[in-house]
Design an enzyme around this catalytic site. Structure first.
Site, PDB file in Angstrom:
ATOM      1  N   ARG A  51       0.790  -1.219   0.000  1.00  0.00           N
ATOM      2  CA  ARG A  51       0.000   0.000   0.000  1.00  0.00           C
ATOM      3  C   ARG A  51       0.827   1.277   0.000  1.00  0.00           C
ATOM      4  NH1 ARG A  51      -3.077  -3.611   1.594  1.00  0.00           N
ATOM      5  NH2 ARG A  51      -1.224  -4.275   2.689  1.00  0.00           N
ATOM      6  N   THR A  52       1.796   1.340   0.887  1.00  0.00           N
ATOM      7  CA  THR A  52       2.484   2.632   1.035  1.00  0.00           C
ATOM      8  C   THR A  52       3.211   2.994  -0.258  1.00  0.00           C
ATOM      9  OG1 THR A  52       2.710   2.190   3.376  1.00  0.00           O
ATOM     10  CG2 THR A  52       4.061   3.953   2.497  1.00  0.00           C
ATOM     11  N   LYS A  80      25.344  -3.713  -1.768  1.00  0.00           N
ATOM     12  CA  LYS A  80      26.812  -3.639  -1.950  1.00  0.00           C
ATOM     13  C   LYS A  80      27.477  -2.892  -0.802  1.00  0.00           C
ATOM     14  CE  LYS A  80      26.360  -3.213  -6.970  1.00  0.00           C
ATOM     15  NZ  LYS A  80      26.549  -2.257  -8.084  1.00  0.00           N
ATOM     16  N   ARG A 101      11.335   3.969   3.025  1.00  0.00           N
ATOM     17  CA  ARG A 101      11.011   3.013   4.095  1.00  0.00           C
ATOM     18  C   ARG A 101      12.267   2.221   4.398  1.00  0.00           C
ATOM     19  NH1 ARG A 101       5.889  -0.925   4.386  1.00  0.00           N
ATOM     20  NH2 ARG A 101       5.035   1.089   5.046  1.00  0.00           N
ATOM     21  N   HIS A 129       5.449   6.119  11.372  1.00  0.00           N
ATOM     22  CA  HIS A 129       4.904   5.931  10.021  1.00  0.00           C
ATOM     23  C   HIS A 129       3.939   7.097   9.775  1.00  0.00           C
ATOM     24  CE1 HIS A 129       3.511   4.251   6.388  1.00  0.00           C
ATOM     25  NE2 HIS A 129       3.261   2.996   6.770  1.00  0.00           N
TER      26      HIS A 129
HETATM   27  C1  NCD Z   1       1.944  -0.847   8.158  1.00  0.00           C
HETATM   28  C2  NCD Z   1       3.441  -0.696   8.297  1.00  0.00           C
HETATM   29  O1  NCD Z   1       4.184  -0.894   7.317  1.00  0.00           O
HETATM   30  O2  NCD Z   1       3.854  -0.337   9.390  1.00  0.00           O
HETATM   31  N1  NCD Z   1       1.553  -1.094   6.827  1.00  0.00           N
HETATM   32  C3  NCD Z   1       1.235  -0.035   6.031  1.00  0.00           C
HETATM   33  O3  NCD Z   1       2.078   0.763   5.694  1.00  0.00           O
HETATM   34  N2  NCD Z   1      -0.051   0.143   5.711  1.00  0.00           N
HETATM   35  C4  NCD Z   1       1.352  -1.819   9.102  1.00  0.00           C
HETATM   36  C5  NCD Z   1       1.909  -3.210   9.128  1.00  0.00           C
HETATM   37  O4  NCD Z   1       2.806  -3.566   8.359  1.00  0.00           O
HETATM   38  O5  NCD Z   1       1.412  -3.979   9.944  1.00  0.00           O
END
Ligand code: NCD
Length: 307
Positions: A51-52, A80, A101, A129
């Site tokens: 999703r993100t 690397k 991320r 997040h």
């Molecule tokens: C979340 C995350 O990555 O922290 N997912 C997301 O971005 N919607 C929640 C999760 O992974 O449980």
């Protein structure tokens, strides 16, 4: 130049502006279809995501911009041995904004120190997040009309769940928000949140391992999965993973106008029979994530908004 590393990087006023912009984008997407023409978003994902990453890409494409990036550390020069600081210096020459991320807490902060483009934290370890929080706030505000005077239940892995940490930090800024923190004893919120945020802010909260008996009090129930990848051993994960499962029978105890949110991905913690209940809004929430990321990109790039 602005970055978004923690939800608190935005003042309350800026947050409200962003939510209003997100709602306008939701209602008039065509107005914004070209505002980022000629701009590029880089997605630097050192950890799995559906999703993100894709909602960031979808957001930039919906604004008329373009996207580039990688979706695992293995497919980048991190494999690397390249540092985040070096990678971001280079990406700054290729893109106008980036979303990162990383499994290490603080990695996006390091990136922001070396970047000459805005850096958005798309999740750093078990820490923060902020764009999920913006998504959650837009969802709650759009569906209930407010972000204050409510009781919010958070259930599942409150220790490692970064979405929970960021959402608590954001919601304590609104008046009369109470928390019911439902988790196994071992997965309670980190002590820095309890002491420095909840206790220090005189916020009303309850820590409990009971879901059913607290359900009737809740206006929002925020379910989360147990974060397998952050456990030190698999036996603990297996023992704790099914601690809470929301099903139709339990949902009978909840208010008729309570909403169930989940950042997703879901594993077992919400039975699929709940999906058709009008109170289940987690798929709608994923859609809201695109609108708020569009709003965030517009704000950080400081592009002109058509009137
Ligand atoms: C979340 C995350 O990555 O922290 N997912 C997301 O971005 N919607 C929640 C999760 O992974 O449980």
């Amino acid at each position: 130049m602005r970055h978004l590393i923690s939800p608190l990087d935005l003042s309350l006023e800026e947050l409200e502006e962003l939510l209003t912009l997100g709602q306008d984008i939701m209602n008039h997407p065509e107005k914004y279809a070209h505002v980022c023409e000629g701009k590029k978003l880089a997605t630097l994902f050192y950890e799995p995501s559906t999703r993100t990453r894709l909602s960031f890409e979808s957001a930039m494409l919906s604004l008329g911009g373009q996207v580039l990036g990688f979706s695992s550390a293995d497919s980048s020069s991190a494999a690397k041995g390249e540092s985040v600081a070096d990678t971001i210096r280079v990406i700054s020459c290729y893109a106008d904004i980036c979303a990162m991320r990383h499994p290490k807490e603080g990695a996006p902060t390091v990136a922001a120190m070396h970047a000459s483009i805005p850096v958005i934290n798309a999740g750093d370890g078990g820490h923060n997040h902020p764009t999920q929080t913006l998504t959650d706030l837009l969802t709650i505000k759009t569906l209930t009309g407010r972000l204050d005077h409510m009781t919010v239940g958070m259930c599942g892995d409150l220790k490692f769940g970064r979405t929970v940490h960021s959402l608590i930090n954001a919601l304590v800024r609104y008046p009369d928000v109470k928390f019911v923190l439902i988790s196994p004893e071992e997965l309670r919120i980190p002590s820095y949140l309890r002491k420095e945020v909840l206790d220090a802010g005189n916020i009303s909260y309850l820590e409990t391992d009971r879901l059913e008996e607290n359900l009737p009090d809740l206006d929002i129930l925020y379910m989360t999965r147990v974060q397998r990848e952050r456990f030190f051993n698999e036996e603990d994960y297996i023992r704790l993973k099914d601690s809470f499962i929301l099903d139709a029978a339990k949902l009978q105890y909840a208010k008729k106008d309570m909403y169930v949110l989940h950042p997703l991905p879901r594993v077992n913690e919400i039975s699929t029979e709940v999906d058709n209940d009008p109170r289940a809004v987690y798929f709608k929430q994923a859609q809201f994530g695109v609108y708020i990321r569009m709003a965030l990109i517009i704000k950080l790039l400081e592009v002109e908004i058509p009137c």
